[in-house]
Design an enzyme around this catalytic site. Structure first.
Site, PDB file in Angstrom:
ATOM      1  N   PRO A 136       5.966   6.669  15.819  1.00 59.58           N
ATOM      2  CA  PRO A 136       7.328   6.748  15.277  1.00 59.58           C
ATOM      3  C   PRO A 136       8.267   5.693  15.841  1.00 59.58           C
ATOM      4  CG  PRO A 136       6.506   8.953  15.735  1.00 59.58           C
ATOM      5  CD  PRO A 136       5.475   8.001  16.268  1.00 59.58           C
ATOM      6  N   SER A 140       6.020  -2.456  14.328  1.00 57.68           N
ATOM      7  CA  SER A 140       5.733  -3.873  14.537  1.00 57.68           C
ATOM      8  C   SER A 140       5.519  -4.188  16.015  1.00 57.68           C
ATOM      9  CB  SER A 140       6.875  -4.727  13.976  1.00 57.68           C
ATOM     10  OG  SER A 140       6.955  -4.594  12.569  1.00 57.68           O
ATOM     11  N   TRP A 165       2.382   7.003  10.247  1.00 63.05           N
ATOM     12  CA  TRP A 165       1.977   6.149   9.124  1.00 63.05           C
ATOM     13  C   TRP A 165       0.455   5.988   9.053  1.00 63.05           C
ATOM     14  CZ3 TRP A 165       6.123   6.334   6.499  1.00 63.05           C
ATOM     15  CH2 TRP A 165       7.362   6.221   7.115  1.00 63.05           C
ATOM     16  N   ILE A 166      -0.247   7.093   9.265  1.00 61.51           N
ATOM     17  CA  ILE A 166      -1.703   7.042   9.316  1.00 61.51           C
ATOM     18  C   ILE A 166      -2.277   7.309   7.926  1.00 61.51           C
ATOM     19  CG2 ILE A 166      -3.773   7.927  10.420  1.00 61.51           C
ATOM     20  CD1 ILE A 166      -1.713   6.456  12.263  1.00 61.51           C
ATOM     21  N   THR A 167      -2.858   6.268   7.316  1.00 61.29           N
ATOM     22  CA  THR A 167      -3.576   6.441   6.056  1.00 61.29           C
ATOM     23  C   THR A 167      -4.790   7.325   6.301  1.00 61.29           C
ATOM     24  OG1 THR A 167      -2.860   4.262   5.315  1.00 61.29           O
ATOM     25  CG2 THR A 167      -4.751   5.239   4.183  1.00 61.29           C
ATOM     26  N   ARG A 276       1.998  -6.664 -29.066  1.00 60.45           N
ATOM     27  CA  ARG A 276       3.403  -6.397 -29.380  1.00 60.45           C
ATOM     28  C   ARG A 276       3.957  -7.493 -30.294  1.00 60.45           C
ATOM     29  NH1 ARG A 276       7.458  -2.746 -30.070  1.00 60.45           N
ATOM     30  NH2 ARG A 276       9.449  -3.454 -29.182  1.00 60.45           N
ATOM     31  N   GLN A 344       8.532  -6.887 -16.771  1.00 59.85           N
ATOM     32  CA  GLN A 344       9.415  -7.648 -17.654  1.00 59.85           C
ATOM     33  C   GLN A 344       8.730  -7.963 -18.982  1.00 59.85           C
ATOM     34  OE1 GLN A 344      12.469  -8.092 -16.599  1.00 59.85           O
ATOM     35  NE2 GLN A 344      13.254  -9.199 -18.373  1.00 59.85           N
ATOM     36  N   GLY A 348      11.250  -2.465 -21.964  1.00 55.31           N
ATOM     37  CA  GLY A 348      11.570  -1.067 -21.692  1.00 55.31           C
ATOM     38  C   GLY A 348      10.333  -0.217 -21.470  1.00 55.31           C
ATOM     39  N   GLU A 371      -0.164  -2.849   7.762  1.00 55.37           N
ATOM     40  CA  GLU A 371      -0.984  -3.710   8.617  1.00 55.37           C
ATOM     41  C   GLU A 371      -0.267  -4.997   9.015  1.00 55.37           C
ATOM     42  OE1 GLU A 371      -5.151  -4.008   7.751  1.00 55.37           O
ATOM     43  OE2 GLU A 371      -5.170  -2.005   6.871  1.00 55.37           O
TER      44      GLU A 371
END
Length: 391
Positions: A136, A140, A165-167, A276, A344, A348, A371
């Site tokens: 916590p 970094s 932040w443990i995957t 489109r 973009q 929409g 990471e």
């Protein structure tokens, strides 16, 4: 939505075995991963069954020694496997990368007895790993971590502290844990292999994230977790050096995953632009949009070339830390730009959950953070150019 699958990426692979491997991965991705990716991400469902399948197929140990169940594949090949998996679903590609990262300390610094005891199950026996460095109050600034391991008179280690932040936090079968065993700074840190069911180890509820919802990220609490000295990896005080070496390789994994997400976004944008119609013709006919797609494709190809160049240095046994940082920096920034541009292109529709590009955009953002943030990558690159900062 696209009415046909995009052509596969044209890859220059070193062996027939590698070509067969990529064909297998593409088939698994097409049949088993992609069809349910959107639905399961929306439901925050972690596909543990897919990781069991990948383990059975030999895809969780590709860059490691076959003597312990690995695949003997160079990073040049392994990273392209990650890219293919991430193109189908980032939760899966990133999960394989994290598992490989969690296995690194044992595979490279474990004793022969440790590797024989644990690696086969980790590489091909259905186990899933996680990597515990961040806390916590130390992200970094990882060398300031506070989780502490104290050795008792009988030789066991007792770990107390919190990792963040443990995957795969809370669902992993094993954790590679960096804990402080000595004084302040990087020289006081040691690596340990902790079972996922260790007494005193608990997980907080998963974080509520803007993207990558199918991949659980959670704090882990170590409350008197006792492990034998036989689960210490490397020498006392060597842990931070092991962690940094693991991250150099792990950053290449993130770079490959970022290219995969960007490729998925480009594929979607190209297919949409062909279908489109506005002003009586496909929007792909308009030069402004064609140039946008061209820039997207160029960013992806540049990123792929950069991560592969770094991988080839690694495979040759040459220094690659700076190139790994460059690859992570460029590929994740490129993924963010490409996914933004894909939204973009769709206009929409791109902003709705009916099309996957809005998910790709949310997923790309986290890759600039995990990471080592991209600001940290710039620091790493600059240190290789001009040396450490003066104080």
């Amino acid at each position: 939505m696209p009415d046909r699958a995009p052509p596969p990426v044209d890859r220059l692979l070193p062996t027939d075995e590698a070509r067969d491997l990529l064909a297998l991965v593409r088939d698994i991705a097409r049949r088993e991963i992609a069809p349910t990716a959107a639905e399961e991400e929306d439901a925050a469902h972690f596909p543990r069954e897919l990781f069991t399948l990948l383990s059975e197929a030999g895809l969780l140990g590709l860059p490691y020694d076959s003597a312990h169940g690995g695949g003997d594949q160079p990073y040049e090949v392994y990273l392209q496997v990650l890219e293919e998996l991430a193109t189908a679903r980032l939760t899966v590609g990133l999960g394989v990368s994290v598992h490989t990262l969690a296995t690194y300390a044992l595979a490279t610094h474990g004793t022969e007895e440790q590797r024989a005891a644990h690696l086969p199950a980790m590489l091909g026996g259905g186990l899933l790993g996680a990597y515990c460095l961040s806390e916590p109050a130390s992200g970094s600034d990882a060398a300031s971590l506070r989780t502490r391991a104290v050795r008792e008179s009988g030789g066991d280690w007792v770990i107390n502290g919190t990792k963040a932040w443990i995957t795969h936090g809370g669902i992993a079968d094993f954790y590679t844990v960096l804990a402080r065993t000595g004084g302040e700074g990087p020289g006081g840190i040691t690596a340990f292999l902790v079972p996922g069911d260790a007494e005193g180890l608990t997980a907080a509820p998963p974080e509520r994230k803007m993207g990558l919802k199918g991949s659980p990220t959670a704090q882990l609490h170590f409350d008197g977790v006792r492990i034998p000295d036989a689960r210490r990896l490397g020498e006392e005080g060597q842990g931070f050096a092991i962690a940094l070496a693991a991250l150099d390789s792990g950053r290449l994994g993130i770079a490959a995953c970022a290219v995969g997400v960007a490729q998925a976004a480009l594929d979607e944008a190209v297919a949409y632009a062909r279908q489109r119609r506005q002003f009586g013709r496909p929007i792909a006919d308009f030069q402004g949009l064609r140039f946008l797609l061209a820039d997207m494709a160029t960013r992806i190809e540049a990123g792929r070339a950069l991560y592969l160049a770094a991988a080839r240095l690694r495979d040759a046994g040459r220094p690659f830390a700076a190139q790994a940082a460059m690859a992570k920096l460029h590929c994740t920034d490129a993924a963010m730009q490409v996914t933004t541009d894909a939204v973009q292109v769709l206009g929409g529709y791109g902003y709705t959950a009916d099309f996957p590009v809005e998910r790709y955009l949310r997923e790309a953002k986290v890759l600039q953070i995990v990471e080592g943030t991209n600001q940290i990558q710039r620091m790493v690159i600059a240190r290789h150019l001009v040396g450490p900062e003066t104080r």
